[in-house]
Design an enzyme around this catalytic site. Structure first.
Site, PDB file in Angstrom:
ATOM      1  N   HIS A  56       0.851  -1.188   0.000  1.00 33.14           N
ATOM      2  CA  HIS A  56       0.000   0.000   0.000  1.00 33.14           C
ATOM      3  C   HIS A  56       0.889   1.241   0.000  1.00 33.14           C
ATOM      4  O   HIS A  56       2.123   1.150   0.083  1.00 33.14           O
ATOM      5  CB  HIS A  56      -0.968   0.001   1.181  1.00 33.14           C
ATOM      6  CG  HIS A  56      -0.340   0.043   2.534  1.00 33.14           C
ATOM      7  ND1 HIS A  56       0.482  -0.952   3.025  1.00 33.14           N
ATOM      8  CD2 HIS A  56      -0.424   0.968   3.544  1.00 33.14           C
ATOM      9  CE1 HIS A  56       0.870  -0.653   4.251  1.00 33.14           C
ATOM     10  NE2 HIS A  56       0.350   0.513   4.585  1.00 33.14           N
ATOM     11  N   HIS A  80       1.165   3.945   2.033  1.00 32.89           N
ATOM     12  CA  HIS A  80       1.609   4.698   3.203  1.00 32.89           C
ATOM     13  C   HIS A  80       3.127   4.856   3.146  1.00 32.89           C
ATOM     14  O   HIS A  80       3.852   3.971   2.680  1.00 32.89           O
ATOM     15  CB  HIS A  80       1.193   3.992   4.495  1.00 32.89           C
ATOM     16  CG  HIS A  80      -0.216   4.299   4.903  1.00 32.89           C
ATOM     17  ND1 HIS A  80      -0.973   3.476   5.695  1.00 32.89           N
ATOM     18  CD2 HIS A  80      -1.013   5.377   4.627  1.00 32.89           C
ATOM     19  CE1 HIS A  80      -2.172   4.005   5.897  1.00 32.89           C
ATOM     20  NE2 HIS A  80      -2.220   5.163   5.255  1.00 32.89           N
ATOM     21  N   ASP A 135       5.625   4.676   5.162  1.00 33.57           N
ATOM     22  CA  ASP A 135       6.565   3.727   5.745  1.00 33.57           C
ATOM     23  C   ASP A 135       6.721   2.458   4.903  1.00 33.57           C
ATOM     24  O   ASP A 135       7.486   1.565   5.260  1.00 33.57           O
ATOM     25  CB  ASP A 135       6.172   3.376   7.186  1.00 33.57           C
ATOM     26  CG  ASP A 135       4.779   2.782   7.305  1.00 33.57           C
ATOM     27  OD1 ASP A 135       3.869   3.247   6.606  1.00 33.57           O
ATOM     28  OD2 ASP A 135       4.597   1.851   8.122  1.00 33.57           O
TER      29      ASP A 135
END
Length: 311
Positions: A63, A65, A67
């Protein structure tokens, strides 16, 4: 086949855990390595590891995000400087192409290799398949679109039973290759040999499931079913189940239940909150092993060989 963890933390880098990046070492099987996610600082972690960036072939993004993707532009650039000149493919959710293209365009990075980017449809499906491996993706339950991946090694042909051929007076040569492929061959003396009579049972392939961030959901269970190794996030301990649910993450016990109910061989937990250190980390492991005994808590630079399970 081996898993190697470059980053095992959650949210942001910490002194003892960098953010998410996992390597699936397939050098013995296909002469390459695959990345799963590429958080900030991944290329710095590579410098402290045996991972050879020039041998990388694919990167699967769970995904978008930060991080999980903020290390991607640097890794793509460094791959050129470290001798990576073979094609490289990125798989990920819608938006990964725009992110990569814009990053490379604005920084004026020139790649010395062919880069392909495949965006996965929201319903998932088979994202890669060849004669040796199949990779399936399925959506998980997170705050943004997020996928889990199931990597399936296809069964290998059984071993040619050469002793049986020797008993028939047949020595090694091109005939062996045809029989190993299951062909029927006719000898000069008129005898017919059927390959199936001289090849042992097929060798079962291995399955590795790597999940992105998620709270418990049906697709986690489907992707994990029967896997030799399940890599599952365990951001929180059991005492913070409410917090895990609020942020669409999982606890140790939830990860362990997915493994136990799915008949998984080994569970490896990652994406660990920085609040768990020392005795706190040991407690996470104890919680999981109470449900699924073959559980492990990944740390940065932890490796795990994926064995062939006995049928």
């Amino acid at each position: 086949m081996e898993l190697y963890f470059l980053g095992t933390g959650a949210g942001m880098p910490a002194r003892h855990r960098n953010v998410t990046s996992i390597v699936l070492n397939l050098l013995p099987e296909r002469g390459s390595i695959w990345f799963f996610d590429c958080g900030e600082g991944t290329q710095h972690q590579i410098l402290r590891s045996p991972v050879k960036l020039s041998k990388s072939e694919k990167l699967f993004v769970t995904h978008l995000h930060g991080d999980h993707i903020f290390g991607l532009p640097g890794l793509l650039s460094s791959r050129s400087y470290q001798g990576g000149d073979t094609p490289f493919t990125i798989y990920g959710p819608k938006g990964i192409k725009a992110y990569v293209d814009m990053s490379l365009q604005l920084s004026q990075v020139h790649l010395d290799y062919e880069l392909a980017i495949r965006e996965i449809p929201s319903e998932g499906g088979v994202v890669f398949e060849d004669e040796s491996f199949r990779v399936e993706a399925a959506p998980l339950d997170h705050r943004i679109e997020c996928f889990g991946y199931r990597i399936v090694e296809k069964d290998l042909p059984g071993k040619l039973q050469q002793e049986k051929l020797h008993e028939l007076g047949i020595t090694a040569g091109p005939l062996y290759g045809r029989l190993k492929q299951g062909q029927t061959v006719k000898l000069e003396d008129g005898r017919e040999l059927h390959g199936s009579d001289f090849v042992g049972p097929s060798i079962k392939g291995r399955t590795v499931t790597i999940l992105g961030d998620t709270k418990p959901c049906g697709n986690s269970a489907l992707l994990a079913e029967g896997a030799d190794v399940l890599v599952h996030e365990a951001t929180f301990g059991a005492e913070r189940e409410d917090l895990a649910g609020a942020y669409d993450h999982s606890t140790t016990e939830q990860a362990a239940r997915t493994a136990a109910e799915g008949g998984v061989g080994t569970l490896i937990m990652t994406h660990i909150s920085s609040r768990y250190q020392g005795e706190g980390a040991e407690r996470l492991l104890e919680e999981a092993r109470a449900i699924h005994p073959d559980s492990w808590l990944a740390e940065d630079f932890y490796s795990h060989a994926v064995p062939r399970r006995q049928s």
